[in-house]
Design a protein around this motif. Structure first.
Motif, PDB file in Angstrom:
ATOM      1  N   LEU A 120      -0.798  -6.453   3.451  1.00 11.44           N
ATOM      2  CA  LEU A 120      -1.828  -7.377   3.012  1.00 11.44           C
ATOM      3  C   LEU A 120      -0.930  -8.446   2.519  1.00 11.44           C
ATOM      4  O   LEU A 120      -1.423  -9.927   2.524  1.00 11.44           O
ATOM      5  N   PRO A 121       0.175  -8.435   2.073  1.00 13.67           N
ATOM      6  CA  PRO A 121       0.972  -9.977   1.730  1.00 13.67           C
ATOM      7  C   PRO A 121       1.286 -10.904   2.859  1.00 13.67           C
ATOM      8  O   PRO A 121       1.197 -12.152   2.753  1.00 13.67           O
ATOM      9  N   THR A 181      -4.296   4.923   4.213  1.00 11.96           N
ATOM     10  CA  THR A 181      -4.716   3.528   4.320  1.00 11.96           C
ATOM     11  C   THR A 181      -4.595   2.407   3.200  1.00 11.96           C
ATOM     12  O   THR A 181      -3.936   1.337   3.396  1.00 11.96           O
ATOM     13  N   LYS A 182      -4.190   3.093   2.053  1.00  8.63           N
ATOM     14  CA  LYS A 182      -4.013   2.252   0.768  1.00  8.63           C
ATOM     15  C   LYS A 182      -2.338   1.820   0.914  1.00  8.63           C
ATOM     16  O   LYS A 182      -2.023   0.721   0.659  1.00  8.63           O
ATOM     17  N   LYS A 183      -1.583   2.717   1.268  1.00 14.97           N
ATOM     18  CA  LYS A 183      -0.047   2.391   1.886  1.00 14.97           C
ATOM     19  C   LYS A 183       0.044   1.323   2.715  1.00 14.97           C
ATOM     20  O   LYS A 183       0.921   0.335   2.580  1.00 14.97           O
ATOM     21  N   ILE A 184      -0.716   1.291   3.837  1.00  9.91           N
ATOM     22  CA  ILE A 184      -0.815   0.556   4.919  1.00  9.91           C
ATOM     23  C   ILE A 184      -0.925  -0.817   4.442  1.00  9.91           C
ATOM     24  O   ILE A 184      -0.562  -1.984   4.673  1.00  9.91           O
ATOM     25  N   ASN A 236      -4.430  12.601   4.520  1.00  3.59           N
ATOM     26  CA  ASN A 236      -5.117  12.126   3.266  1.00  3.59           C
ATOM     27  C   ASN A 236      -5.373  10.465   3.769  1.00  3.59           C
ATOM     28  O   ASN A 236      -4.560   9.741   3.519  1.00  3.59           O
ATOM     29  N   ARG A 237      -6.562  10.095   4.683  1.00  6.89           N
ATOM     30  CA  ARG A 237      -6.744   8.833   4.880  1.00  6.89           C
ATOM     31  C   ARG A 237      -6.651   7.942   4.108  1.00  6.89           C
ATOM     32  O   ARG A 237      -6.282   6.822   4.042  1.00  6.89           O
ATOM     33  N   PHE A 238      -7.275   8.094   2.821  1.00  2.00           N
ATOM     34  CA  PHE A 238      -7.473   6.973   1.836  1.00  2.00           C
ATOM     35  C   PHE A 238      -6.077   6.602   1.279  1.00  2.00           C
ATOM     36  O   PHE A 238      -5.820   5.299   1.252  1.00  2.00           O
TER      37      PHE A 238
END
Length: 215
Positions: free
Chosen positions: A34-35, A26-29, A21-23
């Motif tokens: 992001l921090p 991607t969210k986990k990455i 599930n790419r979404f």
């Protein structure tokens, strides 16, 4: 058994447990990397001159960045040319950058930090994490892929575009903070890789686990 990324996050499609599930992935990455967008200092900022050519403006950290690379390479008896292809160098470079105030670096440092921080995701999904050099752009990025590559091997973009491959570019993400896709994007949509540029594997930092399936 289903592959899970973090509590309650199933990164495999229910219809086919080999299909990510790419979404969700991607969210986990993004949550992991992001921090660092606000923590790092990009020391080579690009600009376009009057002839339409890209030039880089370096800050006062430039010499220190090079000396740090030299110092880390020497720990493993490596030249600066060979060092990016050595996993020990990539991991140690990331550690040294994190120890430095404001974490100054160029794309090589940013790709190293990213690759190291994706350790848990690699372990939980079985994806390979690579640092890549794009010689036509003089740029280094991080790739998450199902494909096994060796150092110095050219990327097969046709294969990557047909899978769940994801590009993470902390350098570009820090420079383009108003564009979320600059940090994390599918390989076939990334600004640098969507045109299938020449790309060579520098280092496999994580991956090659026997199974992607986690309890």
């Amino acid at each position: 058994m289903l592959g899970r990324i973090g509590k309650g996050l199933n990164c495999f499609s229910p219809a086919n447990d080999n299909s990510f599930n790419r979404f969700v992935l991607t969210k986990k990455i993004q949550d992991e990397i992001l921090p660092y967008v606000s923590k790092v200092t990009i020391c080579d900022r690009p600009s376009t001159n009057h002839s339409g050519l890209t030039q880089y403006n370096y800050d006062d950290n430039r010499d220190g960045i090079r000396q740090r690379r030299v110092s880390v390479a020497r720990q493993f008896d490596l030249t600066l040319s060979d060092a990016p292809f050595d996993r020990r160098f990539v991991i140690e470079l990331a550690k040294e950058v994190e120890k430095t105030h404001q974490m100054p670096g160029q794309c090589a440092e940013m790709a190293s930090i990213t690759a190291v921080k994706l350790k848990d995701i690699a372990a939980q999904t079985g994806l390979f994490v690579y640092t890549l050099q794009l010689p036509d752009y003089n740029h280094t990025i991080t790739l998450l892929s199902e494909t096994p590559y060796r150092s110095n091997e050219w990327i097969n973009w046709a294969k990557e575009f047909n899978s769940t491959s994801i590009i993470v570019d902390l350098w570009q993400g820090a420079l383009s903070q108003n564009k979320p896709d600059a940090l994390v994007s599918p390989a076939n949509k990334n600004t640098y890789t969507r045109t299938s540029p020449r790309a060579i594997v520098q280092c496999k930092v994580w991956g090659g686990f026997p199974s992607r399936h986690m309890v």
